[in-house]
Motif scaffolding. Structure first.
Motif, PDB file in Angstrom:
ATOM      1  N   GLU A  75      13.561   2.907   8.015  1.00  0.00           N
ATOM      2  CA  GLU A  75      13.123   3.600   6.630  1.00  0.00           C
ATOM      3  C   GLU A  75      12.580   4.646   6.836  1.00  0.00           C
ATOM      4  OE1 GLU A  75      14.227  -0.666   6.361  1.00  0.00           O
ATOM      5  OE2 GLU A  75      12.762   0.242   7.385  1.00  0.00           O
ATOM      6  N   ASN A  76      11.780   4.753   7.935  1.00  0.00           N
ATOM      7  CA  ASN A  76      10.906   6.036   7.975  1.00  0.00           C
ATOM      8  C   ASN A  76      11.640   7.345   8.191  1.00  0.00           C
ATOM      9  OD1 ASN A  76       8.147   4.390   9.872  1.00  0.00           O
ATOM     10  ND2 ASN A  76       8.448   4.821   7.339  1.00  0.00           N
ATOM     11  N   TRP A  77      12.958   7.322   8.593  1.00  0.00           N
ATOM     12  CA  TRP A  77      13.666   8.536   8.708  1.00  0.00           C
ATOM     13  C   TRP A  77      13.862   9.186   7.426  1.00  0.00           C
ATOM     14  CZ3 TRP A  77      14.134  10.109  13.498  1.00  0.00           C
ATOM     15  CH2 TRP A  77      14.304   9.285  14.568  1.00  0.00           C
ATOM     16  N   SER A  78      13.605   8.557   6.412  1.00  0.00           N
ATOM     17  CA  SER A  78      13.940   9.129   4.927  1.00  0.00           C
ATOM     18  C   SER A  78      12.516  10.039   4.756  1.00  0.00           C
ATOM     19  CB  SER A  78      14.156   8.222   3.934  1.00  0.00           C
ATOM     20  OG  SER A  78      13.254   7.127   3.725  1.00  0.00           O
ATOM     21  N   ARG A  79      11.576   9.895   5.693  1.00  0.00           N
ATOM     22  CA  ARG A  79      10.358  11.071   5.167  1.00  0.00           C
ATOM     23  C   ARG A  79      10.733  12.336   5.313  1.00  0.00           C
ATOM     24  NH1 ARG A  79       4.922   7.576   7.401  1.00  0.00           N
ATOM     25  NH2 ARG A  79       5.312   5.707   6.231  1.00  0.00           N
ATOM     26  N   PRO A  80       9.830  13.229   4.929  1.00  0.00           N
ATOM     27  CA  PRO A  80      10.078  14.785   5.178  1.00  0.00           C
ATOM     28  C   PRO A  80      10.305  15.285   6.441  1.00  0.00           C
ATOM     29  CG  PRO A  80       8.069  14.322   3.457  1.00  0.00           C
ATOM     30  CD  PRO A  80       8.603  12.994   4.138  1.00  0.00           C
ATOM     31  N   GLN A  81      11.341  15.993   6.861  1.00  0.00           N
ATOM     32  CA  GLN A  81      11.475  16.187   8.188  1.00  0.00           C
ATOM     33  C   GLN A  81      10.472  16.786   8.913  1.00  0.00           C
ATOM     34  OE1 GLN A  81      14.700  15.555   9.515  1.00  0.00           O
ATOM     35  NE2 GLN A  81      13.551  15.727  11.274  1.00  0.00           N
ATOM     36  N   TYR A  82       9.460  17.448   8.360  1.00  0.00           N
ATOM     37  CA  TYR A  82       8.196  18.216   9.023  1.00  0.00           C
ATOM     38  C   TYR A  82       7.684  17.007   9.428  1.00  0.00           C
ATOM     39  CZ  TYR A  82       5.336  17.412   5.049  1.00  0.00           C
ATOM     40  OH  TYR A  82       4.274  16.973   3.890  1.00  0.00           O
ATOM     41  N   VAL A 141       2.939  -4.518  25.925  1.00  0.00           N
ATOM     42  CA  VAL A 141       2.764  -3.654  24.650  1.00  0.00           C
ATOM     43  C   VAL A 141       4.121  -3.372  24.365  1.00  0.00           C
ATOM     44  CG1 VAL A 141       1.896  -1.962  23.268  1.00  0.00           C
ATOM     45  CG2 VAL A 141       0.326  -3.048  24.942  1.00  0.00           C
ATOM     46  N   THR A 142       4.593  -3.669  23.210  1.00  0.00           N
ATOM     47  CA  THR A 142       5.953  -3.427  22.721  1.00  0.00           C
ATOM     48  C   THR A 142       5.785  -2.547  21.410  1.00  0.00           C
ATOM     49  OG1 THR A 142       6.974  -5.427  23.273  1.00  0.00           O
ATOM     50  CG2 THR A 142       8.205  -4.206  21.952  1.00  0.00           C
ATOM     51  N   LEU A 143       6.546  -1.574  21.563  1.00  0.00           N
ATOM     52  CA  LEU A 143       6.433  -0.434  20.297  1.00  0.00           C
ATOM     53  C   LEU A 143       7.852  -0.473  19.577  1.00  0.00           C
ATOM     54  CD1 LEU A 143       5.387   3.134  22.201  1.00  0.00           C
ATOM     55  CD2 LEU A 143       3.912   1.345  21.077  1.00  0.00           C
ATOM     56  N   ALA A 144       7.877  -1.036  18.350  1.00  0.00           N
ATOM     57  CA  ALA A 144       9.129  -1.168  17.642  1.00  0.00           C
ATOM     58  C   ALA A 144       9.230   0.195  16.893  1.00  0.00           C
ATOM     59  CB  ALA A 144       8.569  -1.890  16.456  1.00  0.00           C
ATOM     60  N   LEU A 145      10.377   0.970  17.547  1.00  0.00           N
ATOM     61  CA  LEU A 145      10.641   2.447  17.138  1.00  0.00           C
ATOM     62  C   LEU A 145      12.147   2.578  16.592  1.00  0.00           C
ATOM     63  CD1 LEU A 145       9.030   4.003  20.546  1.00  0.00           C
ATOM     64  CD2 LEU A 145       8.248   4.391  18.107  1.00  0.00           C
ATOM     65  N   SER A 146      12.165   3.022  15.226  1.00  0.00           N
ATOM     66  CA  SER A 146      13.442   3.081  14.756  1.00  0.00           C
ATOM     67  C   SER A 146      14.090   1.782  14.282  1.00  0.00           C
ATOM     68  CB  SER A 146      14.492   4.175  15.227  1.00  0.00           C
ATOM     69  OG  SER A 146      15.550   4.259  14.574  1.00  0.00           O
ATOM     70  N   TYR A 147      12.924   0.850  14.173  1.00  0.00           N
ATOM     71  CA  TYR A 147      13.392  -0.537  14.091  1.00  0.00           C
ATOM     72  C   TYR A 147      13.478  -1.148  12.798  1.00  0.00           C
ATOM     73  CZ  TYR A 147      12.452  -5.473  14.237  1.00  0.00           C
ATOM     74  OH  TYR A 147      12.598  -6.784  14.216  1.00  0.00           O
ATOM     75  N   SER A 148      14.371  -2.183  12.731  1.00  0.00           N
ATOM     76  CA  SER A 148      14.637  -2.834  11.343  1.00  0.00           C
ATOM     77  C   SER A 148      14.912  -4.162  11.732  1.00  0.00           C
ATOM     78  CB  SER A 148      15.871  -2.018  10.955  1.00  0.00           C
ATOM     79  OG  SER A 148      16.692  -3.012   9.687  1.00  0.00           O
TER      80      SER A 148
END
Length: 254
Positions: A75-82, A141-148
């Motif tokens: 869902e964070n992909w919908s944030r402002p592009q900058y 340590v696991t990073l959840a990135l572009s995760y759903s």
């Protein structure tokens, strides 16, 4: 001064037999932290790096073997592009700058999510960091990135459905353990403790299957201000709870 005192906090008395094996963290409040100081949101993300360091160190010192950090949701992909661009640049820089420290602390890095959606520079740095730390055993340590969480479950179901279609599996053979083996976290134990900062009280599509029996700990502390002392408070709260898994208190005590 207060942050320095929190960062150097002595581990409070903890029951080593009742430590959570896996802690998951929703790192929330970076934007509000920055806004409260009259700064752009990205400054909140930049000032959150110390919170990550403290949480890693705290888990390692306390003896918690697994930590998963919700770093970036689909869902964070919908944030402002900058803001997205700045976050991706910060991810690459942080992974590069922290690699030596991860090695010294015995931290093994992993990542879950739709990693192919990340910019190529992020994918390359992430791959390098994962490969160089794969032999470490003190803390994973696991990073959840572009995760759903929903997409993860859908992916597992699609994989099982394909096996049924190919005649390799009967629908009646599908059970919970089999679904778990097809999740991104198949190599990890389920989280026993979820920590969410900033005072929000929701899962936000994070590890939906895996959180079935997790204990939730919500704190009003904004993520950039989160330190070891806050982590230890969460662990103490976890140890004060009775985990029944559907049983009665009497059954547990006997």
């Amino acid at each position: 001064m207060k942050e320095e005192q929190a960062s150097s906090a002595i581990i409070p008395p903890l029951d080593p037999t009742r430590l959570p094996r896996h802690i998951a963290v929703i790192m929330d409040g970076n934007g509000r932290w920055a806004k409260g100081k009259g700064l752009e949101r990205i400054w909140g993300h930049r000032n959150a790096i110390q919170a990550v360091r403290d949480t890693l160190e705290g888990c390692a010192e306390a003896g918690v073997p697994y930590l998963t950090l919700y770093a970036f949701s689909t869902e964070n992909w919908s944030r402002p592009q900058y803001e997205i661009n700045a976050l991706m640049e910060l991810l690459v820089k942080t992974l590069r700058d922290e690699l030596q420290d991860l090695q010294q602390k015995g931290v093994r890095l992993r990542a879950i999510g739709d990693l192919a959606a990340l910019p190529s520079k992020c994918q390359a740095q992430l791959k390098e960091s994962i490969e160089k730390t794969q032999g470490n055993t003190r803390l994973t340590v696991t990073l959840a990135l572009s995760y759903s969480g929903r997409a993860e479950i859908v992916n597992a179901v699609q994989n099982l459905a394909q096996q049924v279609k190919e005649g390799k599996l009967e629908p009646t053979d599908i059970h919970a353990d089999m679904i778990e083996r097809h999740l991104f976290t198949s190599q990890l134990p389920d989280p026993e403790l979820l920590i969410r900062t900033s005072g929000e009280m929701r899962l936000s599509n994070f590890l939906l299957w895996q959180m079935a029996y997790a204990e939730f700990y919500f704190t009003p502390v904004l993520w950039p201000d989160f330190r070891k002392a806050h982590l230890f408070d969460a662990i103490r709260s976890f140890q004060d709870r009775e985990r029944r898994f559907g049983k009665t208190s009497e059954q547990i005590s006997s």
